[in-house]
Design an enzyme around this catalytic site. Sequence first.
Site, mmCIF file in Angstrom:
data_model
loop_
_atom_site.group_PDB
_atom_site.id
_atom_site.type_symbol
_atom_site.label_atom_id
_atom_site.label_comp_id
_atom_site.label_asym_id
_atom_site.label_seq_id
_atom_site.Cartn_x
_atom_site.Cartn_y
_atom_site.Cartn_z
ATOM 1 N N TYR A 135 6.525 8.560 5.340
ATOM 2 C CA TYR A 135 5.390 9.504 5.526
ATOM 3 C C TYR A 135 5.050 10.248 6.199
ATOM 4 O O TYR A 135 3.966 10.381 6.694
ATOM 5 C CB TYR A 135 4.484 7.306 6.487
ATOM 6 C CG TYR A 135 4.485 7.199 4.731
ATOM 7 C CD1 TYR A 135 4.711 6.424 3.699
ATOM 8 C CD2 TYR A 135 2.599 6.559 5.292
ATOM 9 C CE1 TYR A 135 4.210 5.839 2.830
ATOM 10 C CE2 TYR A 135 2.264 5.676 4.071
ATOM 11 C CZ TYR A 135 3.284 5.037 2.821
ATOM 12 O OH TYR A 135 2.259 4.642 2.086
ATOM 13 N N LYS A 185 17.563 0.353 1.277
ATOM 14 C CA LYS A 185 18.424 0.537 0.285
ATOM 15 C C LYS A 185 19.464 1.284 0.023
ATOM 16 O O LYS A 185 19.944 2.786 0.232
ATOM 17 C CB LYS A 185 17.281 1.080 -0.836
ATOM 18 C CG LYS A 185 17.914 2.119 -2.316
ATOM 19 C CD LYS A 185 18.156 1.029 -3.128
ATOM 20 C CE LYS A 185 17.975 1.644 -4.338
ATOM 21 N NZ LYS A 185 18.466 0.635 -5.704
ATOM 22 N N ASP A 217 14.869 -3.169 -4.793
ATOM 23 C CA ASP A 217 14.507 -3.559 -5.778
ATOM 24 C C ASP A 217 14.495 -4.845 -6.311
ATOM 25 O O ASP A 217 14.338 -5.823 -6.920
ATOM 26 C CB ASP A 217 15.537 -2.655 -6.741
ATOM 27 C CG ASP A 217 16.802 -2.931 -6.396
ATOM 28 O OD1 ASP A 217 17.537 -2.954 -5.214
ATOM 29 O OD2 ASP A 217 18.127 -2.252 -7.921
ATOM 30 N N ASP A 241 4.793 -1.138 2.129
ATOM 31 C CA ASP A 241 3.341 0.169 1.645
ATOM 32 C C ASP A 241 3.788 -0.989 0.221
ATOM 33 O O ASP A 241 2.465 -1.776 -0.507
ATOM 34 C CB ASP A 241 3.855 0.903 1.620
ATOM 35 C CG ASP A 241 2.242 1.682 0.599
ATOM 36 O OD1 ASP A 241 1.396 0.611 1.065
ATOM 37 O OD2 ASP A 241 2.301 2.448 -0.128
ATOM 38 N N ASP A 245 2.109 -4.994 -0.973
ATOM 39 C CA ASP A 245 0.549 -5.411 -2.254
ATOM 40 C C ASP A 245 1.440 -6.305 -3.189
ATOM 41 O O ASP A 245 0.311 -7.225 -3.142
ATOM 42 C CB ASP A 245 0.464 -3.785 -2.733
ATOM 43 C CG ASP A 245 -0.572 -3.063 -2.165
ATOM 44 O OD1 ASP A 245 -1.116 -3.155 -0.997
ATOM 45 O OD2 ASP A 245 -1.101 -2.319 -3.162
HETATM 46 C C1 IPM Z 1 -1.869 0.579 3.107
HETATM 47 C C2 IPM Z 1 -2.408 1.683 2.527
HETATM 48 C C3 IPM Z 1 -2.273 2.690 2.939
HETATM 49 C C4 IPM Z 1 -1.042 3.166 3.288
HETATM 50 C C5 IPM Z 1 -2.606 4.022 2.369
HETATM 51 C C6 IPM Z 1 -4.200 4.172 2.331
HETATM 52 C C7 IPM Z 1 -2.480 5.393 3.240
HETATM 53 O O1 IPM Z 1 -2.071 2.049 1.409
HETATM 54 O O2 IPM Z 1 -2.305 0.646 4.238
HETATM 55 O O3 IPM Z 1 -1.065 -0.217 3.131
HETATM 56 O O4 IPM Z 1 -0.118 3.908 2.611
HETATM 57 O O5 IPM Z 1 0.166 2.940 4.357
HETATM 58 MG MG MG Z 2 -1.225 0.327 0.823
#
Ligand code: IPM
Ligand code: MG
Length: 350
Positions: A135, A185, A217, A241, A245
């Site tokens: 990042y 990984k 993975d 990240d 999710d």
């Molecule tokens: C998160 C989001 C952010 C990230 C984006 C909006 C930059 O997806 O907080 O997970 O990738 O960290």
């Molecule tokens: Mg995110």
Amino acid sequence: MKICVLPGDGIGPEIMAEAVRVLQALDLKFELEEALLGGAAVDASGDPYPEATRKLARAADAVLLGAVGGPKWDSLPREQRPERGLLGIRKDLGLFANLRPAILYPELANASTLKPEIVAGLDILIVRELTGDIYFGQPRGIENRNGERYGFNTMHYTESEIRRIGRVAFEAARKRNKRLCSVDKMNVLETTQLWRDVMTELAPEYPDVELSHMLVDNAAMQLVRAPKQFDVMVTGNMFGDILSDEASMLTGSIGMLPSASLDANNKGLYEPSHGSAPDIAGKGVANPLATILSAAMMLRYTFNREDAASRIEDAVKKVLAQGYRTGDIFEPGATKVGTKQMGDAVLAAL
Ligand code: IPM
Ligand code: MG
């Protein structure tokens, strides 16, 4: 308790209004100051993390954030994109430890796309490193090389960066079920070989915590196959990240999940794990619970007010038990409510 409030974009202002009402209903003394971040800040000043916001955020004990971003700003140059404001404030405040709990409330067992028996009782904490990795790695860019476009990013971690997030994760595991799974990984990427080595070196300092390792993975697969095998997971910025999710959907809706991003002194930025949801912005239908629960995390981690944090969390459990649901977690037979009514219900439960 000085709090910098950043409503942000999209549904941000709507959900933040409810979290602020909940805070104000507690008999605690807060100093709340509002500022702009993300697209709203770009519109006002051309900068997604303007100087005025930086000043307030640095001076505050904690930052409470709604969400940033939206299609309106997607075609701007990268430095002016709302996301850059979010990455900027994380880096500026040194918020390297991102805690993302994924908890399934029993009342919402049917809201998950997974079978109830796979997710019932789920309680995972993802600890994501937040200020390093690909990042932030240099060099990066898109250039013309040898007559064609060439895109590049750099993944890197120093051992001290890995060690400090490792310690946060071991400490967190210690307060929970004492199992820590480190995700990497290492079969392909040297950076993550170092990650695994440093985690392994830390383990003897935490003999009460059982450390395991998993390739990313496989971890992605295990999260949907048998998610309850996990207690605390620790991983780098990019894998975290993606996995966070994925983990959020186990719980039915990302609209329920709070997060904390902490520095070395427990100063923190607290935000829902979800985004700015431009498709439903301004309609008064967004789920404010992730933001309200983020305010609870703030009381717990930055202000050491476990009592007030649990009061908010208990109030949220109560409104779910009472059957109140925003659209994202609605099921037949429940009472469908909008953002403000959900806030009202939490206030009543408090
Ligand atoms: C998160 C989001 C952010 C990230 C984006 C909006 C930059 O997806 O907080 O997970 O990738 O960290
Ligand atoms: Mg995110």
